[in-house]
Design a protein around this motif. Sequence first.
Motif, PDB file in Angstrom:
ATOM      1  N   ALA A  42      31.286  -1.881 -47.563  1.00 24.56           N
ATOM      2  CA  ALA A  42      30.003  -1.872 -46.998  1.00 24.56           C
ATOM      3  C   ALA A  42      28.910  -0.877 -47.684  1.00 24.56           C
ATOM      4  O   ALA A  42      27.656  -1.607 -48.067  1.00 24.56           O
ATOM      5  CB  ALA A  42      30.415  -1.359 -45.279  1.00 24.56           C
ATOM      6  N   ARG A  43      29.261  -0.355 -48.213  1.00 22.55           N
ATOM      7  CA  ARG A  43      28.565   1.233 -48.895  1.00 22.55           C
ATOM      8  C   ARG A  43      28.117   0.491 -50.087  1.00 22.55           C
ATOM      9  O   ARG A  43      27.290  -0.038 -50.855  1.00 22.55           O
ATOM     10  CB  ARG A  43      29.402   2.229 -48.681  1.00 22.55           C
ATOM     11  CG  ARG A  43      28.691   3.591 -47.891  1.00 22.55           C
ATOM     12  CD  ARG A  43      29.310   4.529 -48.188  1.00 22.55           C
ATOM     13  NE  ARG A  43      28.559   5.419 -47.240  1.00 22.55           N
ATOM     14  CZ  ARG A  43      29.413   6.436 -47.222  1.00 22.55           C
ATOM     15  NH1 ARG A  43      30.715   6.451 -47.000  1.00 22.55           N
ATOM     16  NH2 ARG A  43      28.925   7.599 -45.472  1.00 22.55           N
ATOM     17  N   GLY A  45      37.238   3.753 -41.320  1.00 21.96           N
ATOM     18  CA  GLY A  45      37.445   4.445 -43.094  1.00 21.96           C
ATOM     19  C   GLY A  45      37.780   3.717 -44.286  1.00 21.96           C
ATOM     20  O   GLY A  45      37.216   3.541 -45.071  1.00 21.96           O
ATOM     21  N   ALA A  46      38.240   2.346 -44.043  1.00 21.18           N
ATOM     22  CA  ALA A  46      39.214   1.638 -45.030  1.00 21.18           C
ATOM     23  C   ALA A  46      38.063   0.838 -45.479  1.00 21.18           C
ATOM     24  O   ALA A  46      38.288   0.065 -46.187  1.00 21.18           O
ATOM     25  CB  ALA A  46      40.080   0.963 -45.170  1.00 21.18           C
ATOM     26  N   VAL A  47      37.175   0.584 -44.953  1.00 19.11           N
ATOM     27  CA  VAL A  47      35.650  -1.163 -44.730  1.00 19.11           C
ATOM     28  C   VAL A  47      34.967  -0.099 -44.974  1.00 19.11           C
ATOM     29  O   VAL A  47      33.292  -1.287 -45.818  1.00 19.11           O
ATOM     30  CB  VAL A  47      35.536  -1.471 -43.913  1.00 19.11           C
ATOM     31  CG1 VAL A  47      35.307  -2.689 -43.589  1.00 19.11           C
ATOM     32  CG2 VAL A  47      37.306  -1.715 -43.101  1.00 19.11           C
ATOM     33  N   THR A  94      29.980 -11.616 -48.361  1.00 14.35           N
ATOM     34  CA  THR A  94      29.549 -11.127 -47.270  1.00 14.35           C
ATOM     35  C   THR A  94      30.640 -11.769 -46.199  1.00 14.35           C
ATOM     36  O   THR A  94      31.129 -11.520 -45.703  1.00 14.35           O
ATOM     37  CB  THR A  94      27.971 -12.484 -46.637  1.00 14.35           C
ATOM     38  OG1 THR A  94      26.779 -12.141 -47.670  1.00 14.35           O
ATOM     39  CG2 THR A  94      27.998 -12.348 -45.014  1.00 14.35           C
ATOM     40  N   ASP A  95      30.920 -13.255 -46.823  1.00 11.88           N
ATOM     41  CA  ASP A  95      32.035 -13.740 -46.385  1.00 11.88           C
ATOM     42  C   ASP A  95      33.197 -12.026 -46.160  1.00 11.88           C
ATOM     43  O   ASP A  95      34.524 -12.561 -45.928  1.00 11.88           O
ATOM     44  CB  ASP A  95      33.192 -15.058 -46.597  1.00 11.88           C
ATOM     45  CG  ASP A  95      32.077 -15.784 -47.233  1.00 11.88           C
ATOM     46  OD1 ASP A  95      31.290 -16.088 -45.846  1.00 11.88           O
ATOM     47  OD2 ASP A  95      32.065 -16.724 -47.425  1.00 11.88           O
ATOM     48  N   LEU A  96      33.284 -12.075 -47.682  1.00 11.25           N
ATOM     49  CA  LEU A  96      35.204 -10.965 -47.398  1.00 11.25           C
ATOM     50  C   LEU A  96      34.327  -9.543 -46.173  1.00 11.25           C
ATOM     51  O   LEU A  96      35.303  -9.021 -45.999  1.00 11.25           O
ATOM     52  CB  LEU A  96      34.407 -10.039 -48.663  1.00 11.25           C
ATOM     53  CG  LEU A  96      35.847  -9.439 -49.447  1.00 11.25           C
ATOM     54  CD1 LEU A  96      37.073  -9.940 -49.052  1.00 11.25           C
ATOM     55  CD2 LEU A  96      34.919  -8.677 -50.579  1.00 11.25           C
ATOM     56  N   MET A  97      33.219  -9.182 -46.235  1.00 11.00           N
ATOM     57  CA  MET A  97      33.094  -8.046 -45.525  1.00 11.00           C
ATOM     58  C   MET A  97      33.010  -8.622 -43.753  1.00 11.00           C
ATOM     59  O   MET A  97      34.027  -8.152 -43.032  1.00 11.00           O
ATOM     60  CB  MET A  97      31.389  -7.731 -45.143  1.00 11.00           C
ATOM     61  CG  MET A  97      30.768  -6.776 -44.155  1.00 11.00           C
ATOM     62  SD  MET A  97      32.628  -5.798 -43.696  1.00 11.00           S
ATOM     63  CE  MET A  97      31.658  -4.568 -45.234  1.00 11.00           C
ATOM     64  N   PHE A 143      31.150  -1.082 -35.294  1.00 11.30           N
ATOM     65  CA  PHE A 143      31.243  -0.451 -36.628  1.00 11.30           C
ATOM     66  C   PHE A 143      29.769  -0.795 -37.222  1.00 11.30           C
ATOM     67  O   PHE A 143      29.414  -0.172 -38.416  1.00 11.30           O
ATOM     68  CB  PHE A 143      32.386  -1.257 -37.429  1.00 11.30           C
ATOM     69  CG  PHE A 143      31.851  -1.185 -39.159  1.00 11.30           C
ATOM     70  CD1 PHE A 143      32.706   0.405 -39.274  1.00 11.30           C
ATOM     71  CD2 PHE A 143      32.176  -2.324 -40.020  1.00 11.30           C
ATOM     72  CE1 PHE A 143      32.663   0.192 -40.723  1.00 11.30           C
ATOM     73  CE2 PHE A 143      31.898  -2.321 -41.237  1.00 11.30           C
ATOM     74  CZ  PHE A 143      32.590  -1.055 -41.974  1.00 11.30           C
ATOM     75  N   LEU A 144      28.985  -2.143 -36.900  1.00  6.43           N
ATOM     76  CA  LEU A 144      27.683  -2.239 -37.104  1.00  6.43           C
ATOM     77  C   LEU A 144      26.828  -1.456 -37.077  1.00  6.43           C
ATOM     78  O   LEU A 144      26.145  -0.492 -37.382  1.00  6.43           O
ATOM     79  CB  LEU A 144      27.473  -3.448 -37.025  1.00  6.43           C
ATOM     80  CG  LEU A 144      27.572  -4.551 -37.731  1.00  6.43           C
ATOM     81  CD1 LEU A 144      27.986  -6.481 -37.312  1.00  6.43           C
ATOM     82  CD2 LEU A 144      28.012  -5.145 -39.022  1.00  6.43           C
TER      83      LEU A 144
END
Length: 209
Positions: free
Chosen positions: A167-168, A161-163, A143-146, A192-193
Amino acid sequence: MDSGPVEPLLGAARGSAWPLPPDRTQAILEATKHVASRLKSAGYPFALVGSVAAYAHGVPASLQHDADFCILREDAEAVTEALEAAGIEVRVPPEDWLIKARSHGEEIDLIFEMARQPVTRELLSRAQTLPVDSVHMPVLSPTDLMSSQLHAFSEHHCDFGAVLPLARTLREKIDWKRLRREHQDSPMPDAFLYLLERMDVIEPREAGP
């Protein structure tokens, strides 16, 4: 048939001409393990972050950039001394939110702020201890990484696209409700969300009253 190029290539394979290119991913992992081992020995709180942290959480990646650690700003001087005592080169760049180290020919960033958000003891306390190529170390929670990636989105930096792979891959491990609360007033993270909802990566947000 012209066989001119063959001999130089064979020579390179035998080590008599050009050396084979290094495995960049492994070089970055070796540098990560070296610095993490010194930080663990010195006893300063830290957590792995960035692309190597995503890799540690299971996100498929071919690492091509430096490794990142987050540390407390007040520990920066002591961390510098500990790394230098271990023979690791450290320098202070013009930016006031990190110090840089170099190990195994690779750059290491030791960060006090992530996207203008200060590193805190609370953040580091949520890190998970994971093996990184056989060496266990604290790794920023999914969660903190995202959240760190969402905080970095702006009008000038908005590479969804890089993130998306993060997420997936980690969607079942991320507290999306918390991220929605934290980023609902920020246009780019919120967009993005919403994109993740439209792509069925995450559940749609609950409708308001």
